[in-house]
Design a protein around this motif. Structure first.
Motif, PDB file in Angstrom:
ATOM      1  N   GLY A  59       0.820  -1.213   0.000  1.00 46.42           N
ATOM      2  CA  GLY A  59       0.000   0.000   0.000  1.00 46.42           C
ATOM      3  C   GLY A  59       0.850   1.258   0.000  1.00 46.42           C
ATOM      4  O   GLY A  59       0.530   2.231  -0.693  1.00 46.42           O
ATOM      5  N   ILE A  60       1.959   1.246   0.773  1.00 50.45           N
ATOM      6  CA  ILE A  60       2.856   2.400   0.793  1.00 50.45           C
ATOM      7  C   ILE A  60       3.460   2.621  -0.593  1.00 50.45           C
ATOM      8  O   ILE A  60       3.575   3.756  -1.064  1.00 50.45           O
ATOM      9  CB  ILE A  60       3.969   2.203   1.846  1.00 50.45           C
ATOM     10  N   GLY A  61       3.839   1.517  -1.251  1.00 53.48           N
ATOM     11  CA  GLY A  61       4.384   1.630  -2.600  1.00 53.48           C
ATOM     12  C   GLY A  61       3.394   2.259  -3.555  1.00 53.48           C
ATOM     13  O   GLY A  61       3.753   3.145  -4.351  1.00 53.48           O
ATOM     14  N   CYS A  62       2.140   1.823  -3.487  1.00 52.96           N
ATOM     15  CA  CYS A  62       1.099   2.409  -4.343  1.00 52.96           C
ATOM     16  C   CYS A  62       0.879   3.879  -4.001  1.00 52.96           C
ATOM     17  O   CYS A  62       0.649   4.709  -4.887  1.00 52.96           O
ATOM     18  CB  CYS A  62      -0.204   1.629  -4.183  1.00 52.96           C
ATOM     19  N   TYR A  63       0.967   4.195  -2.707  1.00 55.51           N
ATOM     20  CA  TYR A  63       0.827   5.591  -2.278  1.00 55.51           C
ATOM     21  C   TYR A  63       1.961   6.437  -2.837  1.00 55.51           C
ATOM     22  O   TYR A  63       1.752   7.595  -3.212  1.00 55.51           O
ATOM     23  CB  TYR A  63       0.802   5.668  -0.760  1.00 55.51           C
ATOM     24  N   TYR A  64       3.154   5.859  -2.919  1.00 53.59           N
ATOM     25  CA  TYR A  64       4.275   6.589  -3.525  1.00 53.59           C
ATOM     26  C   TYR A  64       3.988   6.893  -4.998  1.00 53.59           C
ATOM     27  O   TYR A  64       4.347   7.968  -5.499  1.00 53.59           O
ATOM     28  CB  TYR A  64       5.569   5.792  -3.394  1.00 53.59           C
ATOM     29  N   PHE A  65       3.362   5.955  -5.699  1.00 48.20           N
ATOM     30  CA  PHE A  65       2.996   6.226  -7.089  1.00 48.20           C
ATOM     31  C   PHE A  65       2.023   7.404  -7.161  1.00 48.20           C
ATOM     32  O   PHE A  65       2.131   8.274  -8.036  1.00 48.20           O
ATOM     33  CB  PHE A  65       2.365   4.987  -7.731  1.00 48.20           C
ATOM     34  N   TYR A  66       1.071   7.406  -6.226  1.00 46.74           N
ATOM     35  CA  TYR A  66       0.108   8.512  -6.157  1.00 46.74           C
ATOM     36  C   TYR A  66       0.825   9.829  -5.891  1.00 46.74           C
ATOM     37  O   TYR A  66       0.550  10.847  -6.535  1.00 46.74           O
ATOM     38  CB  TYR A  66      -0.920   8.219  -5.059  1.00 46.74           C
ATOM     39  N   ARG A  67       1.780   9.812  -4.947  1.00 47.28           N
ATOM     40  CA  ARG A  67       2.547  11.022  -4.639  1.00 47.28           C
ATOM     41  C   ARG A  67       3.352  11.490  -5.840  1.00 47.28           C
ATOM     42  O   ARG A  67       3.498  12.688  -6.072  1.00 47.28           O
ATOM     43  CB  ARG A  67       3.483  10.760  -3.459  1.00 47.28           C
ATOM     44  N   ALA A  68       3.902  10.525  -6.575  1.00 43.48           N
ATOM     45  CA  ALA A  68       4.691  10.885  -7.748  1.00 43.48           C
ATOM     46  C   ALA A  68       3.828  11.583  -8.801  1.00 43.48           C
ATOM     47  O   ALA A  68       4.276  12.526  -9.465  1.00 43.48           O
ATOM     48  CB  ALA A  68       5.335   9.636  -8.349  1.00 43.48           C
TER      49      ALA A  68
END
Length: 274
Positions: A162-171
């Motif tokens: 989930g954190i990894g997916c959130y990083y994609f969102y942040r990017a």
């Protein structure tokens, strides 16, 4: 009036400066990781140690390297201090909603992680054998043999995913730009800060997703050796030439993240007491 009040808090100024050194030190760690990944992908070196500890160990092995590694570790603690301040004092007024509480818990966890990285310099300088990878497997096994242990490891894996997916969102959203002192930045700096920030955060997202997937697999198959660190996640692409281009791309992404940390060190708004 507010500016005058800030002069009454010299400690605040020192904490802010220390935090900026921390962002810089974090950039050195990620830049070194990215460079090692590129060298591994190009078959220039074959150390197999592309994590933060590997970077510090490589630095310590150079002339005057132990002094430099100590300085980096001491500076990195500035980032740790800032993370704990964000977690416990909420100087940026994130709020008290559930998502805000989760964010602050994340700040505290981040502080603990980078404190352990800084502490690893002690082991490097005293030439204490590195047992980090084995320790992770042991911990995972000890957890998984207990009631609901596999569920817990799987949940942690899902958290990392989930954190990894959130990083994609942040990017994609690039909301980190809101924390910059943009009035102090040139148009070129604003553009590059956005570009390297997005690339670097996305690269971290890839690694976190991989760590999460393997953790879930470890819990599902009851194989704690499947647990991956950042170093081991990167090493997945170093086993054959077909995948080495992925390792090179991730290396470039980590270098971009290092530059992003440089922008954070210089232009980020840091107000420990607000």
């Amino acid at each position: 009036m507010a500016k005058a009040e800030k002069h009454d808090y010299p400690v605040e100024k020192w904490i802010a400066r220390y935090a900026r050194f921390g962002y810089g030190a974090k950039g050195v760690i990620y830049g070194g990781t990215g460079l090692l990944a590129l060298l591994e992908a190009s078959d220039i070196i074959d150390s197999g140690d592309m994590g933060s500890t590997g970077v510090l160990r490589t630095i310590a092995a150079q002339p005057l390297g132990k002094i430099l590694a100590t300085i980096i570790a001491f500076s990195l603690m500035g980032y740790v201090v800032w993370r704990f301040i964000q977690a416990f004092l909420d100087p940026e007024h994130n709020g008290t909603d559930f998502s805000d509480i989760v964010r602050r818990v994340g700040y505290a966890c981040s502080g603990l992680v980078y404190a352990s990285i800084a502490y690893s310099v002690v082991e490097i300088l005293t030439e204490t054998p590195d047992r980090g990878d084995r320790r992770i497997e042991d911990w995972a096994y000890e957890i998984m043999v207990r009631p609901l242990g596999r569920v817990l490891v799987g949940a942690v894996g899902l958290l990392f995913f989930g954190i990894g997916c959130y990083y994609f969102y942040r990017a994609i959203k690039a909301e980190f730009r809101k924390r910059f002192k943009r009035h102090q930045m040139s148009d070129v700096a604003k553009t590059w800060a956005s570009v390297v920030g997005r690339i670097g955060i996305a690269a971290r997202g890839v690694v976190y997703v991989l760590i999460g997937v393997y953790a879930v697999g470890a819990a599902w198959q009851f194989e704690p050796e499947l647990i991956k660190t950042t170093q081991e996640a990167l090493a997945l692409f170093d086993d054959n030439r077909t995948d080495e281009w992925i390792l090179a791309v991730l290396g470039i992404g980590f270098i971009a993240y290092a530059i992003h940390m440089g922008f954070q060190a210089v232009y980020r708004r840091i107000d420990p007491i607000d």
